[in-house]
Scaffold this motif. Structure first.
Motif, PDB file in Angstrom:
ATOM      1  N   ALA A 179      -6.278   1.965   8.520  1.00 57.26           N
ATOM      2  CA  ALA A 179      -5.319   2.385   8.084  1.00 57.26           C
ATOM      3  C   ALA A 179      -5.360   3.276   6.880  1.00 57.26           C
ATOM      4  O   ALA A 179      -5.938   2.516   5.882  1.00 57.26           O
ATOM      5  CB  ALA A 179      -4.031   1.298   8.019  1.00 57.26           C
ATOM      6  N   ASN A 180      -5.040   4.161   6.564  1.00 54.01           N
ATOM      7  CA  ASN A 180      -5.160   5.103   5.383  1.00 54.01           C
ATOM      8  C   ASN A 180      -6.410   5.374   4.836  1.00 54.01           C
ATOM      9  O   ASN A 180      -6.651   6.101   3.898  1.00 54.01           O
ATOM     10  CB  ASN A 180      -4.517   3.930   4.223  1.00 54.01           C
ATOM     11  CG  ASN A 180      -3.562   4.677   3.105  1.00 54.01           C
ATOM     12  OD1 ASN A 180      -4.293   5.466   2.459  1.00 54.01           O
ATOM     13  ND2 ASN A 180      -2.307   4.454   3.470  1.00 54.01           N
ATOM     14  N   VAL A 186      -3.429  -4.785   1.590  1.00 55.59           N
ATOM     15  CA  VAL A 186      -3.601  -3.658   2.410  1.00 55.59           C
ATOM     16  C   VAL A 186      -5.256  -3.454   2.682  1.00 55.59           C
ATOM     17  O   VAL A 186      -6.089  -4.174   2.108  1.00 55.59           O
ATOM     18  CB  VAL A 186      -3.286  -2.402   1.366  1.00 55.59           C
ATOM     19  CG1 VAL A 186      -2.000  -2.368   1.114  1.00 55.59           C
ATOM     20  CG2 VAL A 186      -4.187  -2.507  -0.054  1.00 55.59           C
ATOM     21  N   PHE A 241       2.954   0.910  -0.397  1.00 55.10           N
ATOM     22  CA  PHE A 241       2.453   1.155   0.999  1.00 55.10           C
ATOM     23  C   PHE A 241       3.113  -0.367   1.365  1.00 55.10           C
ATOM     24  O   PHE A 241       3.600  -0.482   2.611  1.00 55.10           O
ATOM     25  CB  PHE A 241       1.169   1.191   1.112  1.00 55.10           C
ATOM     26  CG  PHE A 241       0.591   1.171   2.601  1.00 55.10           C
ATOM     27  CD1 PHE A 241       0.697   2.337   3.397  1.00 55.10           C
ATOM     28  CD2 PHE A 241       0.347   0.037   3.128  1.00 55.10           C
ATOM     29  CE1 PHE A 241       0.392   2.331   4.671  1.00 55.10           C
ATOM     30  CE2 PHE A 241      -0.167   0.203   4.516  1.00 55.10           C
ATOM     31  CZ  PHE A 241      -0.013   1.210   5.046  1.00 55.10           C
ATOM     32  N   HIS A 242       2.706  -1.317   0.821  1.00 55.08           N
ATOM     33  CA  HIS A 242       2.899  -2.812   1.371  1.00 55.08           C
ATOM     34  C   HIS A 242       4.491  -2.951   1.192  1.00 55.08           C
ATOM     35  O   HIS A 242       4.987  -3.724   2.176  1.00 55.08           O
ATOM     36  CB  HIS A 242       2.210  -3.675   0.195  1.00 55.08           C
ATOM     37  CG  HIS A 242       2.508  -5.423   0.564  1.00 55.08           C
ATOM     38  ND1 HIS A 242       1.624  -5.595   1.344  1.00 55.08           N
ATOM     39  CD2 HIS A 242       3.193  -6.037   0.002  1.00 55.08           C
ATOM     40  CE1 HIS A 242       2.064  -7.064   1.757  1.00 55.08           C
ATOM     41  NE2 HIS A 242       2.976  -7.436   0.955  1.00 55.08           N
ATOM     42  N   GLY A 265       6.417  -0.685   2.105  1.00 55.75           N
ATOM     43  CA  GLY A 265       7.049  -0.155   3.296  1.00 55.75           C
ATOM     44  C   GLY A 265       6.894   1.517   3.355  1.00 55.75           C
ATOM     45  O   GLY A 265       7.039   2.163   4.383  1.00 55.75           O
ATOM     46  N   ASP A 266       6.530   2.062   2.182  1.00 56.24           N
ATOM     47  CA  ASP A 266       6.097   3.526   2.136  1.00 56.24           C
ATOM     48  C   ASP A 266       5.153   3.813   2.632  1.00 56.24           C
ATOM     49  O   ASP A 266       3.806   3.629   2.101  1.00 56.24           O
ATOM     50  CB  ASP A 266       6.457   3.517   0.667  1.00 56.24           C
ATOM     51  CG  ASP A 266       5.989   5.419   0.473  1.00 56.24           C
ATOM     52  OD1 ASP A 266       5.948   6.104   1.415  1.00 56.24           O
ATOM     53  OD2 ASP A 266       5.851   5.727  -0.844  1.00 56.24           O
ATOM     54  N   LYS A 267       5.072   3.819   4.099  1.00 56.34           N
ATOM     55  CA  LYS A 267       3.745   4.282   4.850  1.00 56.34           C
ATOM     56  C   LYS A 267       3.213   5.246   4.525  1.00 56.34           C
ATOM     57  O   LYS A 267       1.877   5.967   4.961  1.00 56.34           O
ATOM     58  CB  LYS A 267       3.993   4.190   6.161  1.00 56.34           C
ATOM     59  CG  LYS A 267       4.505   2.617   6.661  1.00 56.34           C
ATOM     60  CD  LYS A 267       3.542   1.456   6.152  1.00 56.34           C
ATOM     61  CE  LYS A 267       3.864   0.229   6.513  1.00 56.34           C
ATOM     62  NZ  LYS A 267       3.051  -0.828   5.668  1.00 56.34           N
ATOM     63  N   ALA A 268       3.745   6.464   3.798  1.00 52.08           N
ATOM     64  CA  ALA A 268       3.358   7.805   3.250  1.00 52.08           C
ATOM     65  C   ALA A 268       2.424   7.491   2.025  1.00 52.08           C
ATOM     66  O   ALA A 268       1.774   8.518   1.595  1.00 52.08           O
ATOM     67  CB  ALA A 268       4.431   8.492   2.979  1.00 52.08           C
ATOM     68  N   LYS A 275      -0.492   6.910  -0.022  1.00 53.36           N
ATOM     69  CA  LYS A 275      -2.009   7.239   0.210  1.00 53.36           C
ATOM     70  C   LYS A 275      -2.841   6.249  -0.864  1.00 53.36           C
ATOM     71  O   LYS A 275      -3.027   6.889  -1.777  1.00 53.36           O
ATOM     72  CB  LYS A 275      -2.403   8.734   0.151  1.00 53.36           C
ATOM     73  CG  LYS A 275      -1.790   9.402   1.210  1.00 53.36           C
ATOM     74  CD  LYS A 275      -2.320   9.077   2.747  1.00 53.36           C
ATOM     75  CE  LYS A 275      -1.791   9.991   3.739  1.00 53.36           C
ATOM     76  NZ  LYS A 275      -2.245   9.354   5.148  1.00 53.36           N
TER      77      LYS A 275
END
Lengths: 643, 643
Positions: free
Chosen positions: B44-45, B389, B427-428, B430-433, B435
């Motif tokens: 991911a990412n 992550v 990201f952790h 919840g903001d999957k955008a 980077k």
């Protein structure tokens, strides 16, 4: 036929006394950078000022030392380690240290002095402990074939304990150490380049070793220094046994050999055989002492030798007294100025050059004339001196570029002087217009040895010159009272020398050689068959008991040892044998036993063993000390010693 | 109040089992370069391919490492020596090794393990011989003040024999070694940065030490591994005495400390307390174990401790069982994924970051939340995890640039990944955008530790990143089976990482720190008063006899020792004291006694002594082994041992 081979006179000198440094002047010389500013001016033939190339002017040259990531060096350098007692392997032009090869001194990384295999090479006392744990290596040279290195062996000396070590250049390991009898202060070392008699033997079969300190023979504690003597020793290159020794007058410093195998020589700084430094420098001339190898070996064969004390090594008589007739002489003492340091063979095979140290001169000796003298065809031995020219203050060692130029370190001037050998010979012959000094460059500071790429071979290529500066002072970040040495790299491919880089090296390298990388083809994985104790299958692992004697057999394959645990009883004499069955290059394992003073490595397909008494009961986690695998930390075996 | 501080469940995991490496997969992984090509895709990412900057593209950056002759480095690096048992001092960006500081292992150059002064620091057996001659140093860290290095001390561990050594950074020498009781496999080490209670003590007064191997307590040879335990140890920074120990569940790997002095932590890779590597990796999560320093010291002060065996060190109980109530707990076990390696403190003081090793993740733990938990204000301890992550395969250690980015070595990917901590937290959350992966670079090969300039201080400057690659393989000229490690240097001043240079280092460095040269002001000449035995005037020289006990007092001043000779009788117990009266920087002398296994150096104004039995009669030329003067070769004194 009577010749001039008497001891060089203390009064005869081609140079005025004022040109030599005397005791008082030297005692006042402290070797900080301040000393560099004290230069004798007006030396004949020298440019007025030292035109050292500024680093900025050397931009294109400087980049040569600066490899890109992953770019390989083009030369190997073998450096003596001094009193670290090891040999260093450098890559050049980068100056990076790629390897240290343990020889005379234990090495905790590889387990040198810990494993049974290394202890056997190093030598032990009756109780099994190491005989010596200190060493002082000065000179390293490699085996020859056809006048170039053949990549078989290198040798290195230990001055403290008079030992010679051999390095296998396939695996970069020390495989033999020999202690020389009857000598102290073994200093100079050089392999021969051919056999003096058999032209088919165009490669190294002997190594010559010079002893610097004179001692009573046998060593029984005499006060009277005039009765002390020194020896020149020949070691067999293959068996590493001592073949013969030559009793001499004076002492041995450095050593050189001719390309035809007929001559070896050592410079002598103490023909006075003095016991204080004032005595050692009382004579204005010392000597370069030549050995006629074929005649010495014939004498040994004919039984014309003695032995000393308990040693069985044949000792022939190389003193002045016994070698008055050139046509039978084993030795020849060529006179050179005061306390010379360094004797080097030119790559054209014609000359040995001695540097003056306490005289500002280099002396060029024509080997063909020395051979003429041995044949009774040259009346005066010193007529073999074809040049003796001023080059600067404190000349020590000389290297060559293969284009007729010599490069000599000037310790007191903190310079390297480039001079042309043919021009020096012409100047010496009377052509005062012959400009033999070509260039000078300042180095930082007080240079000792130097060497050029391939300099001591017929393939001298005149590309790089490394200079071993004894003082580094302000050239690196300060790290307390002990300073690194400064191995400077100079580009000698053009007319002017260009300083490329400062390379710090842990004290104290002395001599070194530099050669093209193509000359070596090292192997990077052992063969199991190299080791008699190899455990070829993990199934052979186990604990094998014979009374109190226990053998533990184990293998390693990342990330595990073949035994997850092994049990011993307190008091057992344990021999643990470990074979690394991993075959991949660079996959080395280590093996440490906490509190038992055991650690060693096994390289791919290597076997090593240790012997110890299980004198502490408890659980001991033996672990891999050499990173091997993602589960390296988890790679352990439990040694349980029952009370 | 009951909390979630039970042992992390073996089954609970935030990541699917497929993301973890299991025994079978790891057993098949051989760590040659071939392994580098096996990469898990689609993490991911992560950018699709590793956009490693080509060296050519980095021309201006590359020149940064290429100092001109005489140009000084701008950073010091202190490198652990691994199983050479020493500390190395590097200059950066050149990567040049400027010094090796002997600690746990003898050093023949300086006489470490030979002189009486060094033997006292190293420790001896009743017969006077050294207790240990092997060592395994992994981690080196320096003393702090106000969150930056203060140039007083550095510390280094010995894993084999559970020793900690202190280095004085004024003289670059080891001055104290302490053996830790009750532990085996002492691995992680970190000084504190402030006192947890007294804000005036804004500097290092404690050093924390983690023990990796669990053993029976006391160590009496139990088979049952489930009864073994490990300890966390606190050593006093000044006295070097052990202050206290904490009995724990699981083991200790690396160590970190908070900037406020309140917390220390160790990552635990073996909460299973397994004795085989399969057992050690059976759980999907291990832990980061926090220590509440103030509470531990209060417990010790209150007498709430035991002792183990013959040791008098107070041992407090830090096990799970004894620390269920957060408001009184001494310890807190935060759950992190499978076999973590490395715990590092971010320079903003907010986070400890654990790398996953067998999990492709980094875990970010918020220290303020851990403190909340200790205050009873955070219900679940694992709520202190603010990010976990994916960053790549085999993450080990993390460094920082002071601009919010972390750099983590990926052992299996042979890469360094640059990732943004705040973005990872988003990201952790919840903001999957978000980077969080910023850049990746290939390194050569299999990186272990890494560190950035000033990374572990509040003054992290984001300039250079050094990466300790465990395999060098084809990056240097071949030198036989044992390879150098490859300490690569990367420019991290821009958005993209740029590989600058490969620096070979003799095996086996692990951890290191890099800091600005201005932070140190080393002294380069000792004071005579530093040494109680100093001989301040050459007139005090002589041989002083008291029955069979003989003291030889001598001074050195180039080119002579104050005694030209000294006489002993066979069987004498001799103590030889040598003071170097030379005052000039870099004017070091050596002193060797042939065949007596003695060599040591005396730096300017230093005094050292050796004791030996005069058991061999004869003449022994003691000579200067460290180049000093034009008459260095002539600098000798005669030891005459009468039979």
């Amino acid at each position: 036929m009577k010749s001039d081979s008497s001891l060089p006179s203390k009064d005869t000198t081609a140079w005025g006394r004022r040109r030599f440094l005397n005791t008082a002047a030297l005692a006042g010389l402290t070797m900080g950078a301040a000393a560099c500013t004290e230069k004798e001016s007006g030396a004949a033939n020298a440019p007025a000022a030292a035109p050292a190339a500024a680093p900025d002017a050397a931009h294109s040259g400087a980049n040569a030392t600066h490899l890109k990531p992953g770019e390989l060096d083009t030369y190997y350098g073998l450096w003596s380690g001094g009193h670290t007692g090891d040999m260093r392997v450098l890559g050049l032009p980068s100056g990076r240290e790629l390897m240290r090869i343990p020889c005379f001194v234990p090495d905790a990384l590889v387990g040198w002095g810990i494993t049974n295999e290394s202890k056997k090479i190093m030598g032990t006392k009756p109780d099994g402990s190491l005989r010596y744990t200190v060493g002082d290596s000065h000179h390293t040279h490699a085996s020859y074939k056809d006048g170039n290195y053949d990549g078989r062996y290198a040798w290195i000396n230990d001055k403290i304990n008079a030992r010679i070590a051999r390095i296998r250049l396939d695996y970069f390991i020390c495989d033999k150490i020999t202690q020389l009898p009857n000598v102290q202060g073994f200093h100079g070392i050089f392999p021969d380049k051919a056999d003096p008699v058999d032209p088919a033997i165009n490669y190294t079969t002997r190594v010559f070793c010079g002893a610097e300190f004179s001692i009573p023979l046998p060593n029984a504690g005499l006060d009277d220094g005039s009765k002390y003597r020194s020896m020149f020793t020949c070691v067999d290159a293959e068996s590493m046994e001592v073949r013969w020794q030559v009793l001499i007058d004076g002492n041995c410093d450095l050593t050189a050999t001719s390309y035809d195998g007929k001559l070896a020589a050592t410079n002598q700084y103490n023909i006075e055989m003095g016991v204080t430094y004032e005595d050692m420098m009382s004579s204005e001339r010392d000597a370069c002492l030549f050995f006629n190898i074929a005649r010495i070996e014939a004498a040994v064969k004919a039984g014309k030798f003695k032995t000393v004390g308990t040693s069985k090594v044949p000792v022939v008589d190389g003193t002045h007294e016994a070698n008055q007739d050139p046509t039978t002489a084993l030795t020849a003492y060529v006179s050179v100025p005061k306390n010379p340091h360094g004797v080097n063979a030119s790559p054209d095979g014609k000359y040995f050059i001695c540097a003056g140290k306490l005289s500002p001169t280099a002396t060029v000796i024509d080997l063909s004339k020395v051979l003429e003298w041995f044949d009774g065809k040259l009346e005066k031995l010193d007529a073999s001196i074809v040049a003796e020219v001023e080059i600067g203050l404190g000349p020590l060692h000389t290297a060559f570029d293969g284009r007729g130029n010599a490069y000599t370190t000037l310790f007191l001037d903190s310079q390297v002087v480039k001079w042309n050998v043919d021009a020096a010979i012409k100047f010496h012959a009377g052509d005062k217009a012959a400009k033999y000094v070509v260039d000078r460059i300042d180095v930082q500071y007080q240079p000792g040895h130097l060497n050029a790429s391939q300099s001591e071979t017929k393939a001298a290529d005149g590309k790089y010159l490394a200079v071993g500066c004894k003082f580094s002072k302000d050239r690196f970040l300060p790290v307390g009272p002990l300073h690194a040495e400064n191995e400077q790299l100079i580009d000698i491919s053009g007319d002017k020398m260009v300083l490329l880089a400062d390379h710090p090296v842990r004290g104290e390298p002395h001599d070194f050689i530099i050669f093209k990388r193509e000359l070596l083809q090292p192997k990077q994985v052992y063969s199991l068959d190299d080791f008699p104790l190899a455990i070829k299958d993990p199934k052979e692992s186990g604990v094998f008991r014979d009374g109190k004697k226990v053998t533990v057999k184990m293998t390693s394959q990342a990330p595990a040892f073949s035994l997850r645990e092994f049990k011993l009883k307190k008091g057992d004499e344990v021999t643990l044998i470990l074979t690394n069955l991993d075959k991949i290059e660079d996959l080395t394992h280590g093996f440490a036993i906490p509190n038992y003073n055991v650690n060693f490595i096994v390289n791919p397909q290597e076997t090593a063993s240790v012997t110890f008494i299980a004198d502490q009961p408890g659980v001991f986690w033996c672990y891999c000390t050499h990173f091997c695998h993602a589960l390296h930390l988890e790679m352990r075996t439990r040694m349980i010693v029952e009370a």
